[in-house]
Design an enzyme around this catalytic site. Structure first.
Site, PDB file in Angstrom:
ATOM      1  N   GLU A 195       3.927  37.087 -35.400  1.00 43.60           N
ATOM      2  CA  GLU A 195       4.116  35.897 -34.571  1.00 43.60           C
ATOM      3  C   GLU A 195       2.791  35.424 -33.986  1.00 43.60           C
ATOM      4  O   GLU A 195       2.485  34.224 -33.982  1.00 43.60           O
ATOM      5  CB  GLU A 195       5.109  36.176 -33.438  1.00 43.60           C
ATOM      6  CG  GLU A 195       6.562  36.203 -33.851  1.00 43.60           C
ATOM      7  CD  GLU A 195       7.483  36.251 -32.646  1.00 43.60           C
ATOM      8  OE1 GLU A 195       7.170  35.608 -31.623  1.00 43.60           O
ATOM      9  OE2 GLU A 195       8.519  36.923 -32.733  1.00 43.60           O
ATOM     10  N   SER A 262       8.689  51.009 -48.060  1.00 41.29           N
ATOM     11  CA  SER A 262       9.422  52.083 -48.699  1.00 41.29           C
ATOM     12  C   SER A 262      10.092  51.557 -49.957  1.00 41.29           C
ATOM     13  O   SER A 262      10.215  50.346 -50.157  1.00 41.29           O
ATOM     14  CB  SER A 262      10.518  52.686 -47.793  1.00 41.29           C
ATOM     15  OG  SER A 262       9.977  53.182 -46.598  1.00 41.29           O
ATOM     16  N   ASP A 334      13.957  40.873 -38.135  1.00 39.73           N
ATOM     17  CA  ASP A 334      13.155  40.287 -37.053  1.00 39.73           C
ATOM     18  C   ASP A 334      13.719  40.764 -35.720  1.00 39.73           C
ATOM     19  O   ASP A 334      14.572  40.114 -35.106  1.00 39.73           O
ATOM     20  CB  ASP A 334      13.171  38.765 -37.136  1.00 39.73           C
ATOM     21  CG  ASP A 334      12.180  38.124 -36.165  1.00 39.73           C
ATOM     22  OD1 ASP A 334      11.515  38.876 -35.421  1.00 39.73           O
ATOM     23  OD2 ASP A 334      12.079  36.885 -36.151  1.00 39.73           O
ATOM     24  N   ASP A 337      10.507  39.468 -30.481  1.00 46.25           N
ATOM     25  CA  ASP A 337      10.112  38.099 -30.154  1.00 46.25           C
ATOM     26  C   ASP A 337       9.114  38.123 -29.004  1.00 46.25           C
ATOM     27  O   ASP A 337       9.307  38.847 -28.020  1.00 46.25           O
ATOM     28  CB  ASP A 337      11.317  37.254 -29.740  1.00 46.25           C
ATOM     29  CG  ASP A 337      11.980  36.557 -30.915  1.00 46.25           C
ATOM     30  OD1 ASP A 337      11.444  36.642 -32.041  1.00 46.25           O
ATOM     31  OD2 ASP A 337      13.047  35.943 -30.722  1.00 46.25           O
TER      32      ASP A 337
END
Length: 824
Positions: A195, A262, A334, A337
């Site tokens: 971000e 991975s 996600d 934030d």
């Protein structure tokens, strides 16, 4: 004169003898901490005899009459082999490294204190279910029994490092295990940095349409256009100098591109030659000596389980039982934030919320520093999460004056039941039970790949933040924290997490690629780990009607780069076999030699070949040339090649060939010009480093796996004993992934790879295999410190068997732990 010479000889001889005696004394003290695996131990902490049988790879097979005794023995075994690693992980999570290492780790401690992970771990202890609580307590008792044994029997403080850093060892607590789990969540989380980098790049670029080039979305349906960061947060600085992250190997904060990766895949019985399901898993983390992984087998009341543990956590995190196999890959959910919080101009102790100004929650925290006076910092929390310093991932460069940055993150929960999920998963007897157990998992979010005797499945596990559909940046950019539509609204129910059970094709898998395309806010993520490995994996899976354990092993070890095969025809399109013959020793002749080698190459990143080094150096130089004039110093943040960016540029997707022209120069450069100049850059760098004989180059000389000791790895002379360096194949975008460092002076060092590999065949479970990247012991004088390292490098494995007699037959020692009243 003769007497002077005699005296000099005597002094020299005395110094040599003193040095030898010192070395022998240090060796004696260090060797005292080597554990004895063949012994009896009496302790009231167990209810009946429990045996730790060490097989010939030093994998402990633990047998007891109760689950609590088995967890006790796992804690004891972890402390025997990895005590230093465990207490260092605990100190890191607590933000107490500076008490031992001084000022060099102070910034790390400050950051960890602000995140307050250890306090959240303490709060989460009461959230665990009864079985997990008992397991945590028994495990802690096992660790503490080993610590007590070291103190009472003078066993060299338990680890050689503790002679150099002689801090007291506090007893292990259940919260310590939960803190280690949260620390792993930190190491596997990278959305905060993404971000901030997206915001910084938005501020640096004059043409915002070019943002999707340098930070491309994974292939698939696109996303709606985002606002410029400057429109979201007014008065954001257009440029600020980059502030480096704490420069210490002990920092748990991952560099960009190293926040977990991975591979995992499974095949149904219909796609298996043996008629049983198959599963393969190789989780990727930063390489170190010892590895983060530790192999173990536990015989629980629900049955035997075997696989990879992390010292400090009482669970097999990836492995199998006779009935079920499970593997993990980073989901790239996600789950973070960044919020920009506006301070009250009349009272900086308040920040703006949708309902007006509100006081920060604050708490003082004292950090003790070795050989210095302690310092006190003030921890501040908002409704959105902890306030972070401007130095963290360059937050200051996007935060206007009169504002601070805070973080929302699913791991910042005092009701984190992820360990409960891990313990329940070990007891699950089939995929259905495993999926139910995983509902308690919170963070770090993972893709859980499962296989029982009949069913295969893949499920995203972990808390999914619920965002408002009106969120200004959809979680892709730091957003104003005072606007209600930007704030999290809890989490989605577990049923919303994407999953695939018994697919028609009979195969599931994940290489950190994009797994679903759902509209925001059910989107999972806009940032994915890799869009390249999945291409190679699909081909290898589809070119066989049925698979075997060995074909899964071959896929894990595959070193063909889809990226190289895709990019070289693009960037070399106008360079292959062109130009006039040039005399030997000229730049043109050297370029022709390099192009000839690359034209005949199949993209295999083999350690013994020159072509991988030529390719890697070329595309690295090319990306730098493409972005340097547009981004300036910010180009230094893009340390690794993004294949999608180069492909967009050379295919001129949406005008992306704009990057080929150097804005500051009068001529208009073409992409062919940039490719030629970059190849020359690469050849000059290679010649200065490795010589001019291109045919004699070896990729493995540049792509060395760096299993370095986090503390002693920088000590002169000692580093040659504790660090493990190996020539390796693979690269950034191969299935046998060896993520490169990206930074000078060794940009192609392999720093992030599969520290654990396992392949499980449920037609014959005891034919399953696994391996870790170093050895079981964290003691550099132990023969088990690096005994698996060469196996790992060569792509070999050791048996992963639950056969009790096989473990005993090859045992290098049996530790018998008994209660005081037990009889022989």
């Amino acid at each position: 004169m003769a007497s002077i010479i005699q005296w000099l000889l005597r002094i020299a001889s005395g110094l040599v003898i003193l040095a030898v005696v010192t070395v022998l004394f240090v060796y004696y003290l260090a060797s005292r901490s080597l554990p004895n695996y063949d012994k009896a131990l009496i302790t009231p902490a167990v209810t009946a005899q429990v045996n730790i049988v060490r097989d010939n790879a030093n994998v402990p097979h633990i047998f007891g009459e109760s689950d609590q005794d088995v967890f006790f023995a796992l804690g004891y075994a972890h402390a025997q082999d990895r005590l230093w690693q465990m207490i260092t992980l605990r100190r890191t999570a607590q933000g107490r490294l500076s008490e031992v290492f001084g000022r060099r780790t102070l910034e790390v401690d400050k950051l960890l204190r602000r995140l307050d992970l250890y306090t959240l771990a303490q709060q989460s202890v009461s959230a665990q279910d009864a079985d997990t609580t008992r397991a945590l307590r028994a495990y802690a008792n096992g660790v503490n029994t080993r610590i007590d044994e070291i103190n009472v029997s003078s066993l060299g403080r338990g680890a050689p490092e503790l002679f150099l850093f002689s801090q007291a060892i506090a007893p292990w607590q259940p919260a310590d295990s939960l803190a280690v789990q949260k620390l792993m969540a930190l190491q596997l989380s990278g959305h905060l940095e993404e971000e901030v980098l997206r915001a910084r790049t938005s501020l640096a670029l004059k043409d915002q349409t070019r943002l999707s080039d340098i930070l491309p979305d994974a292939p698939g349906a696109g996303v709606a256009a985002l606002p410029e960061y400057a429109d979201l947060v007014h008065d954001a600085p257009r440029y600020a100098a980059s502030i480096p992250m704490p420069d210490t190997p002990l920092s748990p904060f991952p560099q960009r591109g190293l926040a977990g990766a991975s591979n995992a895949w499974a095949a149904a019985a219909t796609r298996s030659a043996s008629g049983g399901t198959l599963l393969a898993n190789d989780p990727h983390l930063g390489l170190s000596a010892p590895a983060i992984w530790y192999l173990a087998r536990m015989e629980l009341s629900s049955g035997g389980v075997i696989g990879g543990t992390i010292p400090g956590i009482p669970a097999i995190l990836t492995g199998r039982s006779n009935a079920l196999g499970w593997g993990l890959t980073s989901s790239y959910l996600d789950d973070q934030d960044v919020f920009i919080e506006k301070l009250n101009p009349n009272n900086p102790e308040e920040y703006q919320t949708p309902g007006g100004y509100k006081r920060f929650e604050t708490r003082k925290s004292i950090i003790h520093i070795k050989d210095e006076s302690p310092i006190t910092i003030t921890l501040r929390w908002t409704d959105n999460g902890p306030v972070l310093p401007g130095t963290h991932y360059n937050l200051a460069s996007i935060t206007p004056k009169g504002h601070v940055a805070s973080l929302s993150w699913t791991a910042l929960s005092g009701q984190d039941t992820s360990t409960t999920a891990a313990v329940a998963l070990m007891r699950a007897q089939n995929v259905k039970q495993a999926l139910a157990a995983a509902e308690a998992y919170v963070s770090p979010s993972q893709n859980l790949t499962l296989a029982d005797q009949e069913t295969i499945a893949l499920k995203l596990v972990g808390a999914m933040p619920r965002r408002d559909a009106r969120h200004q940046s959809q979680g892709r950019l730091p957003a104003p924290g005072w606007r209600a539509e930007n704030r999290w609204q809890g989490t989605f129910p577990y049923v919303s997490n994407p999953g695939f059970v018994s697919p028609v094709g009979g195969i599931v898998g994940n290489t950190n690629n994009k797994v679903v395309e759902r509209p925001f806010p059910l989107h999972v993520s806009f940032e994915w780990g890799d869009s390249q490995r999945i291409q190679r994996w699909q081909r290898l899976m589809q070119e066989r009607q049925v698979h075997t354990r060995d074909s899964f092993v071959e896929t894990q070890l595959d070193t063909v780069s889809f990226s190289a095969r895709a990019l070289l025809p693009l960037i070399g399109a106008d360079l292959w076999f062109t130009g006039e013959a040039a005399p030997d020793g000229t730049r043109e002749r050297q370029r022709q030699r390099a192009l000839t080698l690359l034209a005949e190459w199949n993209g295999e990143m083999n350690e013994h070949m020159p072509e991988p080094l030529l390719y890697a150096a070329w595309v690295r130089a090319l990306q730098d040339r493409l972005i340097r004039d547009d981004l300036g110093p910010l180009a230094d943040e893009f340390t690794r090649v993004e294949p999608l960016f180069i492909e967009r540029v050379f295919r001129n997707v949406d005008g992306a060939s704009h990057w080929c022209d150097v804005a500051q120069s009068a001529p208009k450069e073409s992409c062919t010009d940039m490719a030629r100049l970059a190849l020359d850059d690469a050849l000059i760098w290679i010649e200065e480093r490795y010589g001019t004989q291109l045919e004699s180059l070896r990729w493995g000389d540049a792509h060395q796996a760096t299993h370095d000791h986090q503390v002693l790895g920088e000590v002169p002379l000692l580093k040659y004993f504790v660090n493990i360096r190996q020539s390796t194949s693979g690269g950034d975008n191969t299935l046998q992934r060896g993520r490169t460092s990206g930074s000078a002076p060794d940009p192609f060092h392999n720093v992030h790879a599969a520290g654990y590999r396992g392949v499980y065949d449920f037609a014959d479970p005891d034919s399953s295999v696994f391996v870790i990247s170093t050895g079981q012991s964290g003691h550099f004088l132990s023969r088990y410190y690096d005994d698996m390292a060469q196996l790992w490098r060569r792509g070999e494995y050791i048996p992963m068997s639950l056969d009790t007699e096989l473990a005993r037959a090859a045992a290098v020692g049996v530790t018998r732990i008994k209660p005081p009243q037990a009889r022989d």
